[in-house]
Design a protein around this motif. Structure first.
Motif, short mmCIF file in Angstrom:
data_model
loop_
_atom_site.label_atom_id
_atom_site.label_comp_id
_atom_site.label_asym_id
_atom_site.label_seq_id
_atom_site.Cartn_x
_atom_site.Cartn_y
_atom_site.Cartn_z
N PRO A 139 26.94 122.50 22.00
CA PRO A 139 27.21 122.69 20.57
C PRO A 139 28.70 122.78 20.28
CG PRO A 139 25.51 124.20 21.32
CD PRO A 139 26.08 123.56 22.54
N SER A 140 29.09 122.29 19.12
CA SER A 140 30.49 122.40 18.71
C SER A 140 30.69 123.50 17.67
CB SER A 140 30.99 121.06 18.17
OG SER A 140 30.19 120.61 17.11
N ALA A 141 29.61 124.23 17.37
CA ALA A 141 29.71 125.36 16.44
C ALA A 141 28.47 126.24 16.62
CB ALA A 141 29.80 124.87 15.00
N TYR A 142 28.63 127.48 16.20
CA TYR A 142 27.51 128.43 16.21
C TYR A 142 27.57 129.27 14.94
CZ TYR A 142 27.02 127.70 21.30
OH TYR A 142 26.83 127.18 22.55
N ILE A 143 26.39 129.73 14.53
CA ILE A 143 26.30 130.76 13.50
C ILE A 143 25.45 131.87 14.09
CG2 ILE A 143 25.51 131.39 11.19
CD1 ILE A 143 25.96 128.48 10.33
N ILE A 176 28.26 135.43 11.50
CA ILE A 176 29.54 135.17 12.14
C ILE A 176 29.56 133.69 12.46
CG2 ILE A 176 30.96 135.59 14.18
CD1 ILE A 176 29.80 138.46 14.22
N ILE A 177 30.55 132.98 11.96
CA ILE A 177 30.63 131.54 12.20
C ILE A 177 31.71 131.26 13.24
CG2 ILE A 177 29.71 130.88 9.95
CD1 ILE A 177 32.51 130.40 8.97
N VAL A 178 31.41 130.31 14.10
CA VAL A 178 32.31 129.95 15.20
C VAL A 178 32.44 128.43 15.23
CG1 VAL A 178 32.63 129.99 17.69
CG2 VAL A 178 31.58 131.95 16.55
N SER A 179 33.68 127.96 15.16
CA SER A 179 33.89 126.52 15.21
C SER A 179 34.92 126.10 16.25
CB SER A 179 34.30 125.99 13.83
OG SER A 179 35.51 126.59 13.42
N ASP A 180 35.69 127.05 16.78
CA ASP A 180 36.72 126.66 17.74
C ASP A 180 36.12 126.51 19.14
OD1 ASP A 180 37.72 129.32 19.45
OD2 ASP A 180 36.79 129.77 17.51
N LYS A 181 36.63 125.56 19.90
CA LYS A 181 36.09 125.21 21.21
C LYS A 181 36.13 126.39 22.18
CE LYS A 181 36.22 121.82 24.94
NZ LYS A 181 35.04 122.42 25.48
N GLU A 182 37.20 127.13 22.18
CA GLU A 182 37.34 128.24 23.13
C GLU A 182 36.23 129.28 22.96
OE1 GLU A 182 40.46 131.84 23.70
OE2 GLU A 182 41.35 129.82 23.67
N TYR A 190 32.82 116.17 18.58
CA TYR A 190 32.80 116.25 17.11
C TYR A 190 32.86 117.72 16.72
CZ TYR A 190 31.41 115.89 12.26
OH TYR A 190 31.39 115.99 10.89
N ARG A 191 33.97 118.14 16.15
CA ARG A 191 34.16 119.54 15.76
C ARG A 191 33.75 119.70 14.29
NH1 ARG A 191 33.81 121.63 20.34
NH2 ARG A 191 34.07 123.59 19.26
N ILE A 192 32.95 120.70 14.03
CA ILE A 192 32.51 120.98 12.66
C ILE A 192 33.54 121.89 12.00
CG2 ILE A 192 30.69 121.96 11.23
CD1 ILE A 192 28.74 121.41 13.55
N PRO A 193 34.12 121.46 10.90
CA PRO A 193 35.11 122.31 10.23
C PRO A 193 34.50 123.64 9.78
CG PRO A 193 35.13 120.08 9.33
CD PRO A 193 33.93 120.19 10.22
N GLU A 194 35.30 124.68 9.84
CA GLU A 194 34.84 126.01 9.43
C GLU A 194 34.32 125.99 7.99
OE1 GLU A 194 36.90 130.32 9.00
OE2 GLU A 194 37.12 129.34 10.96
N ALA A 195 34.95 125.20 7.14
CA ALA A 195 34.52 125.12 5.74
C ALA A 195 33.08 124.61 5.63
CB ALA A 195 35.46 124.23 4.94
N GLU A 196 32.67 123.69 6.52
CA GLU A 196 31.28 123.20 6.48
C GLU A 196 30.31 124.30 6.90
OE1 GLU A 196 29.88 119.43 7.90
OE2 GLU A 196 31.86 118.54 7.62
N LEU A 197 30.71 125.12 7.86
CA LEU A 197 29.85 126.23 8.28
C LEU A 197 29.75 127.26 7.15
CD1 LEU A 197 31.18 126.65 11.91
CD2 LEU A 197 29.07 125.52 11.19
N LEU A 200 20.88 133.03 17.11
CA LEU A 200 22.08 132.24 17.24
C LEU A 200 21.70 130.80 16.90
CD1 LEU A 200 25.07 132.25 18.21
CD2 LEU A 200 24.18 131.65 20.48
N ILE A 201 22.38 130.21 15.94
CA ILE A 201 22.11 128.83 15.56
C ILE A 201 23.21 127.97 16.18
CG2 ILE A 201 21.75 127.18 13.69
CD1 ILE A 201 21.10 129.60 11.87
N ALA A 202 22.81 127.09 17.10
CA ALA A 202 23.74 126.14 17.72
C ALA A 202 23.77 124.90 16.84
CB ALA A 202 23.26 125.80 19.12
#
Length: 194
Positions: A82-86, A49-55, A20-27, A146-148
């Motif tokens: 996690p599928s995203a980080y802040i 810094i928001i990160v949503s891409d898997k790589e 489940y990928r969290i869209p950047e807009a939600e972050l 870091l928020i996972a």
């Protein structure tokens, strides 16, 4: 949902549906909530810094440490990460003292994530230097937390503390138990004070 229900849902989740990928807009919407939170002296010194891409998520993960009380667990396995980080940063050009801004902002993000059906874990044990080198925000920024984030796939329950033990634990069904002190221990009366 009322505030109590939201707080009960806002736990530290450490296992997620990584697909489940969290869209950047939600972050971005979660960070937007921090603008509405109080700020000491109204300085608004935190940056994100928001990160949503898997790589990039995959590159961040080896720089994290998970669940210090769970000695036999090395963190979420592939597929449960996690599928995203802040990444939460302090702008040192603006202040040397955060007062309470970090706690207010992070809790705001966590509550916002819970409201959206997401879960998170606030990580303080991570390679701050590695992430600063990865993102290169500038010398005036200090990495704080870091928020996972992701879609939780575990159950977290609150228990009353037993025998003074505050350590969280997992049962044989992988339910995560978090002991909390009783209210009567938190509120001091005039009979409790010297």
């Amino acid at each position: 949902m009322n505030l109590r229900e939201l707080l009960l849902r806002t736990r530290s989740y450490r296992r997620f549906d990584e697909s489940y990928r969290i869209p950047e807009a939600e972050l971005e919407a979660l960070v937007e909530l921090t603008r509405l939170a109080p700020s000491a002296r109204n300085q608004q010194v935190l940056r994100y810094i928001i990160v949503s891409d898997k790589e990039t998520c995959d590159a961040i993960f080896p720089n994290t440490a998970w669940a210090g009380y769970l000695k036999d667990w090395n963190g979420p396995v592939s597929g449960e990460r996690p599928s995203a980080y802040i990444l939460v940063l302090k702008d040192r050009d603006l202040t040397s003292n955060l007062y309470c801004d970090d706690g207010l902002a992070i809790q705001t993000i966590m509550l916002g994530a819970s409201e959206k059906g997401l879960g998170g874990c606030i990580i303080g044990s991570f390679s701050k230097q590695a992430l600063l080198e990865m993102f290169n925000p500038g010398e005036n920024y200090e990495a704080l937390y870091l928020i996972a984030l992701g879609k939780p796939i575990e159950t977290v329950v609150i228990d009353e503390i037993q025998n003074g033990d505050i350590k969280y634990w997992r049962d044989d069904k992988h339910v995560h138990h978090v002991p909390k002190r009783p209210l009567k221990e938190l509120i001091l009366t005039k009979n409790d004070t010297p």
